[in-house]
Design a protein around this motif. Structure first.
Motif, PDB file in Angstrom:
ATOM      1  N   PHE A 132       0.820  -1.216   0.000  1.00 42.88           N
ATOM      2  CA  PHE A 132       0.000   0.000   0.000  1.00 42.88           C
ATOM      3  C   PHE A 132       0.854   1.267   0.000  1.00 42.88           C
ATOM      4  CE2 PHE A 132      -2.248   3.360   2.428  1.00 42.88           C
ATOM      5  CZ  PHE A 132      -3.173   3.677   1.443  1.00 42.88           C
ATOM      6  N   ILE A 133       1.853   1.323   0.862  1.00 43.50           N
ATOM      7  CA  ILE A 133       2.650   2.549   0.992  1.00 43.50           C
ATOM      8  C   ILE A 133       3.376   2.878  -0.320  1.00 43.50           C
ATOM      9  CG2 ILE A 133       4.531   3.658   2.292  1.00 43.50           C
ATOM     10  CD1 ILE A 133       1.975   3.297   3.934  1.00 43.50           C
ATOM     11  N   ARG A 134       3.760   1.834  -1.044  1.00 43.71           N
ATOM     12  CA  ARG A 134       4.409   2.068  -2.344  1.00 43.71           C
ATOM     13  C   ARG A 134       3.480   2.822  -3.295  1.00 43.71           C
ATOM     14  NH1 ARG A 134       8.260   0.955  -5.858  1.00 43.71           N
ATOM     15  NH2 ARG A 134       7.641   0.492  -7.993  1.00 43.71           N
ATOM     16  N   GLN A 135       2.187   2.555  -3.211  1.00 41.60           N
ATOM     17  CA  GLN A 135       1.232   3.292  -4.067  1.00 41.60           C
ATOM     18  C   GLN A 135       1.328   4.783  -3.750  1.00 41.60           C
ATOM     19  OE1 GLN A 135      -2.830   1.736  -4.232  1.00 41.60           O
ATOM     20  NE2 GLN A 135      -2.107  -0.204  -3.415  1.00 41.60           N
ATOM     21  N   ILE A 136       1.434   5.095  -2.458  1.00 39.24           N
ATOM     22  CA  ILE A 136       1.519   6.512  -2.069  1.00 39.24           C
ATOM     23  C   ILE A 136       2.824   7.113  -2.587  1.00 39.24           C
ATOM     24  CG2 ILE A 136       1.614   8.107  -0.108  1.00 39.24           C
ATOM     25  CD1 ILE A 136      -0.065   6.071   1.469  1.00 39.24           C
ATOM     26  N   ARG A 137       3.940   6.402  -2.336  1.00 33.19           N
ATOM     27  CA  ARG A 137       5.246   6.955  -2.745  1.00 33.19           C
ATOM     28  C   ARG A 137       5.339   7.150  -4.253  1.00 33.19           C
ATOM     29  NH1 ARG A 137       7.796   3.067   0.091  1.00 33.19           N
ATOM     30  NH2 ARG A 137       8.589   2.316  -1.891  1.00 33.19           N
ATOM     31  N   THR A 138       4.707   6.250  -5.019  1.00 31.63           N
ATOM     32  CA  THR A 138       4.849   6.380  -6.475  1.00 31.63           C
ATOM     33  C   THR A 138       3.772   7.269  -7.088  1.00 31.63           C
ATOM     34  OG1 THR A 138       3.634   4.322  -6.761  1.00 31.63           O
ATOM     35  CG2 THR A 138       6.030   4.163  -6.793  1.00 31.63           C
ATOM     36  N   LEU A 139       2.562   7.285  -6.513  1.00 30.27           N
ATOM     37  CA  LEU A 139       1.488   8.068  -7.138  1.00 30.27           C
ATOM     38  C   LEU A 139       1.531   9.550  -6.750  1.00 30.27           C
ATOM     39  CD1 LEU A 139      -1.478   5.528  -6.992  1.00 30.27           C
ATOM     40  CD2 LEU A 139      -0.069   6.143  -8.950  1.00 30.27           C
ATOM     41  N   MET A 140       1.972   9.855  -5.533  1.00 34.65           N
ATOM     42  CA  MET A 140       1.971  11.268  -5.110  1.00 34.65           C
ATOM     43  C   MET A 140       2.823  12.150  -6.032  1.00 34.65           C
ATOM     44  SD  MET A 140      -0.138  11.863  -2.744  1.00 34.65           S
ATOM     45  CE  MET A 140      -1.169  10.815  -1.721  1.00 34.65           C
ATOM     46  N   PRO A 141       4.041  11.703  -6.438  1.00 35.30           N
ATOM     47  CA  PRO A 141       4.807  12.564  -7.348  1.00 35.30           C
ATOM     48  C   PRO A 141       4.079  12.808  -8.677  1.00 35.30           C
ATOM     49  CG  PRO A 141       6.223  10.905  -6.344  1.00 35.30           C
ATOM     50  CD  PRO A 141       4.817  10.536  -5.977  1.00 35.30           C
ATOM     51  N   GLN A 142       3.191  11.876  -9.068  1.00 33.22           N
ATOM     52  CA  GLN A 142       2.401  12.098 -10.296  1.00 33.22           C
ATOM     53  C   GLN A 142       1.179  12.986 -10.017  1.00 33.22           C
ATOM     54  OE1 GLN A 142       1.464   8.229 -12.083  1.00 33.22           O
ATOM     55  NE2 GLN A 142       3.263   7.400 -11.064  1.00 33.22           N
ATOM     56  N   PHE A 143       1.025  13.375  -8.752  1.00 32.99           N
ATOM     57  CA  PHE A 143      -0.064  14.269  -8.313  1.00 32.99           C
ATOM     58  C   PHE A 143       0.542  15.634  -7.944  1.00 32.99           C
ATOM     59  CE2 PHE A 143      -3.598  14.559  -4.799  1.00 32.99           C
ATOM     60  CZ  PHE A 143      -4.535  15.047  -5.698  1.00 32.99           C
ATOM     61  N   GLY A 144       1.809  15.824  -8.362  1.00 35.31           N
ATOM     62  CA  GLY A 144       2.488  17.097  -8.090  1.00 35.31           C
ATOM     63  C   GLY A 144       3.037  17.205  -6.684  1.00 35.31           C
ATOM     64  N   ILE A 145       3.225  16.050  -6.012  1.00 32.59           N
ATOM     65  CA  ILE A 145       3.693  16.085  -4.618  1.00 32.59           C
ATOM     66  C   ILE A 145       4.933  15.196  -4.470  1.00 32.59           C
ATOM     67  CG2 ILE A 145       3.040  15.635  -2.206  1.00 32.59           C
ATOM     68  CD1 ILE A 145       0.115  15.905  -3.098  1.00 32.59           C
ATOM     69  N   PRO A 146       6.132  15.796  -4.587  1.00 32.97           N
ATOM     70  CA  PRO A 146       7.346  14.995  -4.431  1.00 32.97           C
ATOM     71  C   PRO A 146       7.474  14.436  -3.009  1.00 32.97           C
ATOM     72  CG  PRO A 146       7.830  17.163  -5.368  1.00 32.97           C
ATOM     73  CD  PRO A 146       6.414  17.194  -4.895  1.00 32.97           C
ATOM     74  N   VAL A 147       7.796  13.157  -2.921  1.00 29.60           N
ATOM     75  CA  VAL A 147       7.906  12.470  -1.629  1.00 29.60           C
ATOM     76  C   VAL A 147       9.375  12.223  -1.339  1.00 29.60           C
ATOM     77  CG1 VAL A 147       7.450  10.248  -0.484  1.00 29.60           C
ATOM     78  CG2 VAL A 147       5.635  11.381  -1.799  1.00 29.60           C
ATOM     79  N   GLU A 148       9.740  12.336  -0.048  1.00 27.31           N
ATOM     80  CA  GLU A 148      11.124  12.074   0.330  1.00 27.31           C
ATOM     81  C   GLU A 148      11.289  10.617   0.751  1.00 27.31           C
ATOM     82  OE1 GLU A 148      13.711  14.994   2.897  1.00 27.31           O
ATOM     83  OE2 GLU A 148      12.936  13.408   4.187  1.00 27.31           O
ATOM     84  N   SER A 149      10.500  10.179   1.757  1.00 29.15           N
ATOM     85  CA  SER A 149      10.678   8.813   2.272  1.00 29.15           C
ATOM     86  C   SER A 149       9.437   8.358   3.023  1.00 29.15           C
ATOM     87  CB  SER A 149      11.872   8.782   3.241  1.00 29.15           C
ATOM     88  OG  SER A 149      11.555   9.546   4.394  1.00 29.15           O
ATOM     89  N   SER A 150       9.378   7.061   3.287  1.00 31.92           N
ATOM     90  CA  SER A 150       8.312   6.534   4.146  1.00 31.92           C
ATOM     91  C   SER A 150       8.955   5.652   5.207  1.00 31.92           C
ATOM     92  CB  SER A 150       7.313   5.711   3.325  1.00 31.92           C
ATOM     93  OG  SER A 150       7.954   4.582   2.753  1.00 31.92           O
ATOM     94  N   LYS A 151       8.282   5.538   6.337  1.00 31.42           N
ATOM     95  CA  LYS A 151       8.742   4.632   7.393  1.00 31.42           C
ATOM     96  C   LYS A 151       7.556   4.255   8.262  1.00 31.42           C
ATOM     97  CE  LYS A 151      10.800   6.296  11.258  1.00 31.42           C
ATOM     98  NZ  LYS A 151       9.781   6.555  12.313  1.00 31.42           N
ATOM     99  N   THR A 152       7.641   3.105   8.897  1.00 28.58           N
ATOM    100  CA  THR A 152       6.630   2.810   9.913  1.00 28.58           C
ATOM    101  C   THR A 152       6.975   3.644  11.134  1.00 28.58           C
ATOM    102  OG1 THR A 152       7.953   0.890  10.476  1.00 28.58           O
ATOM    103  CG2 THR A 152       5.952   0.484   9.201  1.00 28.58           C
ATOM    104  N   GLU A 153       5.934   4.101  11.826  1.00 26.28           N
ATOM    105  CA  GLU A 153       6.143   4.892  13.041  1.00 26.28           C
ATOM    106  C   GLU A 153       5.958   4.008  14.272  1.00 26.28           C
ATOM    107  OE1 GLU A 153       6.861   7.446  14.903  1.00 26.28           O
ATOM    108  OE2 GLU A 153       7.861   8.562  13.308  1.00 26.28           O
ATOM    109  N   TRP A 154       6.027   4.602  15.446  1.00 26.59           N
ATOM    110  CA  TRP A 154       6.063   3.859  16.702  1.00 26.59           C
ATOM    111  C   TRP A 154       4.726   3.170  17.022  1.00 26.59           C
ATOM    112  CZ3 TRP A 154       4.631   3.685  21.969  1.00 26.59           C
ATOM    113  CH2 TRP A 154       5.562   3.083  22.815  1.00 26.59           C
ATOM    114  N   GLY A 155       3.601   3.882  16.767  1.00 28.96           N
ATOM    115  CA  GLY A 155       2.283   3.335  17.110  1.00 28.96           C
ATOM    116  C   GLY A 155       1.920   2.131  16.250  1.00 28.96           C
ATOM    117  N   LEU A 156       1.020   1.284  16.763  1.00 25.36           N
ATOM    118  CA  LEU A 156       0.593   0.111  15.995  1.00 25.36           C
ATOM    119  C   LEU A 156      -0.241   0.585  14.797  1.00 25.36           C
ATOM    120  CD1 LEU A 156      -0.431  -2.344  18.884  1.00 25.36           C
ATOM    121  CD2 LEU A 156       1.796  -2.007  17.783  1.00 25.36           C
TER     122      LEU A 156
END
Ligand code: GLN
Length: 456
Positions: free
Chosen positions: A189-213
């Motif tokens: 799922f997260i890959r969809q965000i990382r790859t589709l957002m730049p095609q929506f005019g929103i350059p992404v730097e990185s993704s990571k899981t955070e502390w919360g479940l």
């Protein structure tokens, strides 16, 4: 021409219409809650209403409704003025493709009066525009980045609502903070965000899981103020839309569960000259002007805090030791301080750690600019740099513990009134007082029933 990042100039738009790719244009205006509101137009209507500058008519209650879409009685919109129309005029520089709706383009609009060329002052985008203009007339520009955290439930939104958002299965069952194994599981799922957002005019730097479940963090490239505020809204909208298309529910609530950490929206801000020279760094450290800007942030963090913590729930996130900015001080790369200085030279910037993921970025950025300009105008000295654990220092001022305190500070803030103008200040106060009233006298919570029903 489309330059491959999803942004469309009028010629590229017409080309995609002619070849049958695009037949719909989403015209949206940011509302006070930080949501996209508006209509889907046919191309012909977009040409006659959008491109002509006439604008798309919508009720002014878009700026005066609560989250249930109950219109509030505010000067901009009420029974007395018949909840009259405003005109949503596209800002064509924001026209872009919607990667997950390939037949659609989207454009962000500014709100104008229906009978004149006046901007609606209480519209969040106008409010930010006014502060950007104030900075520009002082020869300054600001660059921002929003760093949003959010929770992902492995449940479609309709079922999640039916379950009243209780005991939802989250996308992770144990703490995944920084763990690549957990992020591999979410990657579909997260890959969809990382790859589709730049095609929506929103350059992404990185993704990571955070502390919360089930908590995630996706960071964006920084850019000019208005563009970043627009990107913030589109990004949040896109994550929610992609989540629902994948039978997931994304939450940007600041503190969805008392047993979990909250979700922040750290704001990174840097100061630049009109000709794009970085102004934050001088002689191996903080410049005088940036020192005054930072001092302004400390001075107004509580007074303008409502813009960083706008909901009943925002304040539940303000607990020590959970990495939320609560103690008003600034430190070098110190996560216990409400404000953290990071980077050096051109990357030197201030991170405001107070805001939750529930902020309206137009309001939060406007507050940041207003506070910083006030520090500069008053020529405030560089603030002392805090070292140690700010959550253990009883001498530091804290963010208010609840919305009513914040509303009072905002009401008392002379800067809120002078920088945002009386009309906007009054509008915001009435708006948040209505939200507080809906909670205080509009509901009996589960907690109250459990506590008092039988025992008292
Ligand atoms: N990345 C972090 O520093 C965690 C922030 C924390 N989740 C908060 O609510 O503030």
């Amino acid at each position: 021409m489309s330059n491959g990042n999803g942004m469309l100039d009028p010629a590229a738009f017409e080309e995609l219409v002619t070849d049958g790719t695009i037949d719909t244009v989403i015209c949206a205006v940011p509302d006070p809650h930080g949501r996209l509101m508006g209509k889907r137009l046919t191309v012909n209507s977009f040409r006659s209403l959008g491109l002509s500058g006439e604008g798309i008519h919508a009720s002014s209650y878009l700026f005066a409704s609560d989250l249930e879409m109950t219109p509030l009685d505010l000067p901009i919109s009420s029974g007395a003025n018949g909840w009259a129309d405003v005109r949503l005029v596209p800002d064509l520089g924001t026209l872009r493709r919607v990667p997950w709706e390939p037949y659609a383009a989207l454009v962000i609009c500014d709100a104008y009066a229906s009978d004149s060329d006046d901007l609606i002052e209480v519209s969040p985008r106008t409010m930010l525009r006014r502060q950007v203009e104030r900075a520009a007339s002082a020869g300054l520009t600001l660059k921002f980045a929003s760093e949003l955290e959010f929770y992902l439930a492995a449940q479609d939104p309709a079922t999640a609502l039916e379950r009243e958002y209780r005991d939802l299965p989250m996308t992770s069952g144990y703490r995944g903070d920084y763990q690549i194994l957990q992020s591999s599981r979410d990657e579909w799922f997260i890959r969809q965000i990382r790859t589709l957002m730049p095609q929506f005019g929103i350059p992404v730097e990185s993704s990571k899981t955070e502390w919360g479940l089930g908590q995630q963090e996706i960071t964006l490239d920084y850019c000019a103020t208005m563009e970043m505020a627009d990107r913030h809204l589109l990004f949040k909208h896109g994550i929610k839309d992609l989540a629902q298309r994948n039978k997931l529910t994304a939450s940007f609530m600041a503190k969805p569960s008392i047993d979990e950490v909250g979700s922040s929206c750290h704001l990174h801000v840097s100061l630049w000259s009109a000709d794009d020279q970085p102004l934050g760094w001088a002689d191996g450290g903080m410049s005088d002007i940036f020192g005054a800007f930072v001092a302004g942030q400390l001075d107004h963090a509580v007074g303008l805090g409502l813009m960083f913590a706008p909901t009943i729930n925002s304040y539940k996130r303000f607990v020590p030791d959970q990495f939320a900015g609560t103690a008003i001080c600034v430190g070098h790369d110190n996560r216990s301080c409400a404000f953290r200085l990071v980077g050096s030279e051109a990357s030197y910037r201030l991170e405001n750690r107070i805001p939750g993921a529930d902020i309206n970025p137009y309001y939060a950025y406007a507050a940041t600019i207003a506070a910083g300009l006030d520090g500069i105008e008053r020529n405030l000295p560089r603030p002392p740099i805090f070292s140690g654990n700010a959550w253990r220092d009883d001498s530091l001022e804290l963010m208010p513990a609840a919305l009513h305190g914040s509303i009072q500070h905002f009401a008392d803030s002379k800067l809120a009134r002078s920088a945002f103008g009386e009309e906007t200040h009054e509008h915001l106060l009435a708006f948040y007082r209505a939200e507080l009233g809906a909670f205080e006298s509009g509901t009996v919570t589960d907690w109250e029933r459990r506590r008092y029903f039988e025992r008292i």
